[in-house]
Design a protein around this motif. Structure first.
Motif, PDB file in Angstrom:
ATOM      1  N   ARG A 176       9.525  -2.119  10.957  1.00 33.79           N
ATOM      2  CA  ARG A 176       9.245  -1.637  12.316  1.00 33.79           C
ATOM      3  C   ARG A 176       7.770  -1.387  12.601  1.00 33.79           C
ATOM      4  NH1 ARG A 176      11.782   2.507   9.563  1.00 33.79           N
ATOM      5  NH2 ARG A 176      10.646   4.468   9.359  1.00 33.79           N
ATOM      6  N   ASP A 177       6.899  -1.447  11.579  1.00 35.39           N
ATOM      7  CA  ASP A 177       5.477  -1.223  11.816  1.00 35.39           C
ATOM      8  C   ASP A 177       4.666  -2.260  11.048  1.00 35.39           C
ATOM      9  OD1 ASP A 177       3.058  -0.135  12.634  1.00 35.39           O
ATOM     10  OD2 ASP A 177       3.028   1.349  11.022  1.00 35.39           O
ATOM     11  N   GLY A 178       4.836  -3.513  11.412  1.00 33.63           N
ATOM     12  CA  GLY A 178       4.147  -4.586  10.719  1.00 33.63           C
ATOM     13  C   GLY A 178       2.642  -4.523  10.883  1.00 33.63           C
ATOM     14  N   GLY A 179       2.159  -3.894  11.971  1.00 37.03           N
ATOM     15  CA  GLY A 179       0.727  -3.774  12.200  1.00 37.03           C
ATOM     16  C   GLY A 179       0.074  -2.703  11.360  1.00 37.03           C
ATOM     17  N   GLY A 180       0.885  -1.817  10.780  1.00 42.92           N
ATOM     18  CA  GLY A 180       0.344  -0.760   9.921  1.00 42.92           C
ATOM     19  C   GLY A 180      -0.517   0.245  10.646  1.00 42.92           C
ATOM     20  N   THR A 181      -0.258   0.443  11.950  1.00 45.38           N
ATOM     21  CA  THR A 181      -1.080   1.363  12.740  1.00 45.38           C
ATOM     22  C   THR A 181      -0.298   2.573  13.239  1.00 45.38           C
ATOM     23  OG1 THR A 181      -0.595   0.131  14.770  1.00 45.38           O
ATOM     24  CG2 THR A 181      -2.556  -0.514  13.531  1.00 45.38           C
ATOM     25  N   GLY A 182       0.964   2.702  12.850  1.00 41.58           N
ATOM     26  CA  GLY A 182       1.789   3.787  13.354  1.00 41.58           C
ATOM     27  C   GLY A 182       2.614   3.288  14.524  1.00 41.58           C
ATOM     28  N   ASN A 183       3.918   3.087  14.289  1.00 45.25           N
ATOM     29  CA  ASN A 183       4.768   2.510  15.322  1.00 45.25           C
ATOM     30  C   ASN A 183       4.911   3.422  16.529  1.00 45.25           C
ATOM     31  OD1 ASN A 183       6.783   0.651  16.401  1.00 45.25           O
ATOM     32  ND2 ASN A 183       8.236   2.259  15.942  1.00 45.25           N
ATOM     33  N   SER A 184       5.041   4.696  16.300  1.00 44.64           N
ATOM     34  CA  SER A 184       5.133   5.673  17.386  1.00 44.64           C
ATOM     35  C   SER A 184       4.631   7.005  16.857  1.00 44.64           C
ATOM     36  CB  SER A 184       6.571   5.804  17.896  1.00 44.64           C
ATOM     37  OG  SER A 184       7.427   6.284  16.879  1.00 44.64           O
ATOM     38  N   PRO A 185       4.177   7.886  17.731  1.00 43.88           N
ATOM     39  CA  PRO A 185       3.584   9.148  17.272  1.00 43.88           C
ATOM     40  C   PRO A 185       4.499   9.920  16.334  1.00 43.88           C
ATOM     41  CG  PRO A 185       3.179   8.838  19.605  1.00 43.88           C
ATOM     42  CD  PRO A 185       4.114   7.736  19.180  1.00 43.88           C
ATOM     43  N   ALA A 191       5.658  -0.693   7.033  1.00 44.50           N
ATOM     44  CA  ALA A 191       5.367  -2.076   7.389  1.00 44.50           C
ATOM     45  C   ALA A 191       6.568  -3.002   7.255  1.00 44.50           C
ATOM     46  CB  ALA A 191       4.220  -2.593   6.538  1.00 44.50           C
ATOM     47  N   GLY A 192       7.314  -2.931   6.145  1.00 37.79           N
ATOM     48  CA  GLY A 192       8.410  -3.871   5.992  1.00 37.79           C
ATOM     49  C   GLY A 192       9.034  -3.843   4.615  1.00 37.79           C
ATOM     50  N   THR A 199      16.282  -2.948   2.609  1.00 33.58           N
ATOM     51  CA  THR A 199      16.426  -2.069   3.777  1.00 33.58           C
ATOM     52  C   THR A 199      15.174  -1.243   4.042  1.00 33.58           C
ATOM     53  OG1 THR A 199      17.412  -0.304   2.433  1.00 33.58           O
ATOM     54  CG2 THR A 199      18.915  -1.910   3.444  1.00 33.58           C
ATOM     55  N   SER A 200      14.124  -1.409   3.240  1.00 34.02           N
ATOM     56  CA  SER A 200      12.905  -0.631   3.435  1.00 34.02           C
ATOM     57  C   SER A 200      12.302  -0.902   4.812  1.00 34.02           C
ATOM     58  CB  SER A 200      11.892  -0.989   2.342  1.00 34.02           C
ATOM     59  OG  SER A 200      10.706  -0.260   2.502  1.00 34.02           O
ATOM     60  N   CYS A 201      12.050   0.164   5.578  1.00 34.16           N
ATOM     61  CA  CYS A 201      11.430   0.102   6.910  1.00 34.16           C
ATOM     62  C   CYS A 201      12.289  -0.611   7.941  1.00 34.16           C
ATOM     63  CB  CYS A 201      10.055  -0.560   6.848  1.00 34.16           C
ATOM     64  SG  CYS A 201       8.911   0.253   5.724  1.00 34.16           S
ATOM     65  N   ARG A 202      13.547  -0.802   7.657  1.00 31.77           N
ATOM     66  CA  ARG A 202      14.454  -1.473   8.588  1.00 31.77           C
ATOM     67  C   ARG A 202      14.806  -0.551   9.759  1.00 31.77           C
ATOM     68  NH1 ARG A 202      20.421  -2.544   6.572  1.00 31.77           N
ATOM     69  NH2 ARG A 202      20.602  -0.390   7.308  1.00 31.77           N
ATOM     70  N   GLN A 203      15.008  -1.148  10.922  1.00 38.32           N
ATOM     71  CA  GLN A 203      15.490  -0.395  12.075  1.00 38.32           C
ATOM     72  C   GLN A 203      16.558  -1.200  12.793  1.00 38.32           C
ATOM     73  OE1 GLN A 203      12.521   1.088  14.773  1.00 38.32           O
ATOM     74  NE2 GLN A 203      13.994   1.875  16.233  1.00 38.32           N
ATOM     75  N   ILE A 204      17.673  -0.532  13.113  1.00 42.64           N
ATOM     76  CA  ILE A 204      18.768  -1.148  13.860  1.00 42.64           C
ATOM     77  C   ILE A 204      19.105  -0.246  15.046  1.00 42.64           C
ATOM     78  CG2 ILE A 204      21.149  -1.967  13.782  1.00 42.64           C
ATOM     79  CD1 ILE A 204      20.888  -2.266  10.787  1.00 42.64           C
ATOM     80  N   ALA A 228       7.447   3.193   2.271  1.00 45.05           N
ATOM     81  CA  ALA A 228       6.113   3.723   1.985  1.00 45.05           C
ATOM     82  C   ALA A 228       5.390   4.101   3.274  1.00 45.05           C
ATOM     83  CB  ALA A 228       5.301   2.685   1.223  1.00 45.05           C
ATOM     84  N   GLY A 229       4.992   5.373   3.378  1.00 41.33           N
ATOM     85  CA  GLY A 229       4.240   5.849   4.526  1.00 41.33           C
ATOM     86  C   GLY A 229       5.067   6.366   5.677  1.00 41.33           C
ATOM     87  N   ALA A 230       6.395   6.250   5.619  1.00 41.22           N
ATOM     88  CA  ALA A 230       7.244   6.655   6.738  1.00 41.22           C
ATOM     89  C   ALA A 230       7.423   8.169   6.767  1.00 41.22           C
ATOM     90  CB  ALA A 230       8.598   5.972   6.653  1.00 41.22           C
ATOM     91  N   ALA A 231       7.667   8.697   7.968  1.00 40.00           N
ATOM     92  CA  ALA A 231       7.902  10.129   8.155  1.00 40.00           C
ATOM     93  C   ALA A 231       8.691  10.340   9.431  1.00 40.00           C
ATOM     94  CB  ALA A 231       6.582  10.892   8.220  1.00 40.00           C
TER      95      ALA A 231
END
Length: 380
Positions: A176-185, A191-192, A199-204, A228-231
């Motif tokens: 969900r954040d392939g750009g590595g810039t923070g998908n949403s605040p 990244a993926g 299933t890492s970083c997957r969104q459905i 990695a990096g998700a919160a």
């Protein structure tokens, strides 16, 4: 205009071909500029007053974009959208500095629906479009859950179809954040997939919606997996839960509905959020947000709308109530001025801010906050 020689003939042929191709395709340039000045009471660590030009949004987020549609024949169309979000106060890009951070997708469409690929809105966005009266307003639902006005993902395959008032939709993001810039605040970076972690970083997300001429009901499910990096953020980003494992989940369920008449509309809904982590050292978090709002168009040039929100989070012992009232005067079909007032009451341990206009506006835990905003928007 006259052309001479072989280069001129090639140019003329190219122009003719471009004209022929363009005759079956339409491309629309559109945009919106929305900004203002806001006042916040009890902001920051010292609970001081704050006056600022808010970032990103006043009543609606500023953006510009391109939409395209090419008729391929046989009811099949090629479609695309490129949409860039920006900050009017500084002229900088939003969504982590992405050029087309709001939308960037291409797809095929026919009477059975649209299949698209790229950076796209999740079904959470589409489900809240009608029932959430204030929408992505400065003093709206995004103040209590910053994901709501930023519900989009990279690397996404999406389908949406409308069948006699029934809308069905789904998205699947491989990262969900392939750009590595923070998908949403407050969501961190994810990244993926990594080898062995499908299933890492997957969104459905999925959606079911039914609309008639005077009412509508809808429901949605949206699940983000960790990596990695998700919160997962709470309290407008002031408190976060790390989602470092692909088995960690940040899930939102929602149901809502609306009714409308000739010059009025009312909506209400529930959004439940469940954050589950594999780590025994990190407590799971549950929250439930309820909202009800209405809009009344007094004259073609003047409308008043408002909404009340209630956020409950039993496990963190945090609660908040927010009420917003907004008046809009339409100078023309494209230009409007508005003013709005909002109040938010926090429970003893909660630190939600009434404003989603940028960092530094949150009060200390247990402190209530007043917000006032005067702004202008123009669409093209």
């Amino acid at each position: 205009m006259t052309f001479k020689g072989l280069p001129a003939l090639a140019l003329a042929a190219g122009l003719a071909l471009a004209h022929t191709s363009a005759s079956a395709q339409s491309v629309t340039l559109y945009g919106m500029l929305d900004t203002g000045i806001e006042y916040l009471s009890h902001a920051g660590a010292n609970n001081s007053s704050l006056v600022r030009v808010p970032a990103n949004t006043g009543s609606l987020p500023s953006r510009w974009g391109l939409r395209g549609d090419e008729d391929l024949g046989g009811s099949l169309h090629a479609v695309f959208a490129l949409e860039s979000g920006f900050n009017v106060r500084a002229g900088d890009l939003n969504q982590g500095g992405r050029l087309f951070g709001r939308q960037a997708w291409v797809g095929l469409s026919n009477p059975y629906g649209t299949l698209s690929f790229g950076r796209q809105y999740s079904m959470t966005f589409w489900v809240m479009n009608d029932a959430d009266i204030l929408g992505p307003d400065l003093f709206g639902s995004g103040s209590l859950d910053s994901y709501i006005p930023n519900a989009r993902s990279d690397n996404t395959v999406a389908y949406k179809g409308v069948f006699q008032g029934l809308t069905v939709g789904a998205t699947y993001s491989f990262g969900r954040d392939g750009g590595g810039t923070g998908n949403s605040p407050g969501q961190g970076m994810c990244a993926g997939q990594t080898p062995g972690q499908m299933t890492s970083c997957r969104q459905i997300s999925t959606m079911l919606k039914y609309d008639t001429a005077w009412f509508g009901v809808a429901g949605a499910w949206d699940e983000q997996r960790g990596g990695a990096g998700a919160a997962a953020n709470f309290f407008n980003g002031a408190s976060t839960v790390p989602l470092t494992s692909s088995s960690d989940k940040d899930t939102r369920w929602q149901m809502n509905g609306y009714v409308k008449g000739g010059n009025w509309k009312a909506g209400a809904g529930w959004l439940g959020r469940r954050v589950q982590t594999a780590s025994a050292a990190v407590a799971d978090v549950n929250s439930d947000m309820f909202y009800v709002g209405a809009v009344y168009q007094f004259t073609p040039a003047f409308a008043v709308d408002g909404e009340v929100f209630r956020m409950l989070n039993a496990r963190q012992n945090t609660r908040a109530t927010m009420a917003t009232l907004r008046g809009t005067y339409f100078l023309s079909k494209r230009t409007a001025v508005y003013t709005q007032v909002a109040w938010l009451g926090n429970s003893e341990h909660a630190a939600y801010s009434v404003s989603s206009g940028g960092a530094g506006g949150s009060p200390t835990p247990g402190t209530s906050q007043l917000g006032v905003n005067v702004g202008m928007r123009h669409t093209f």
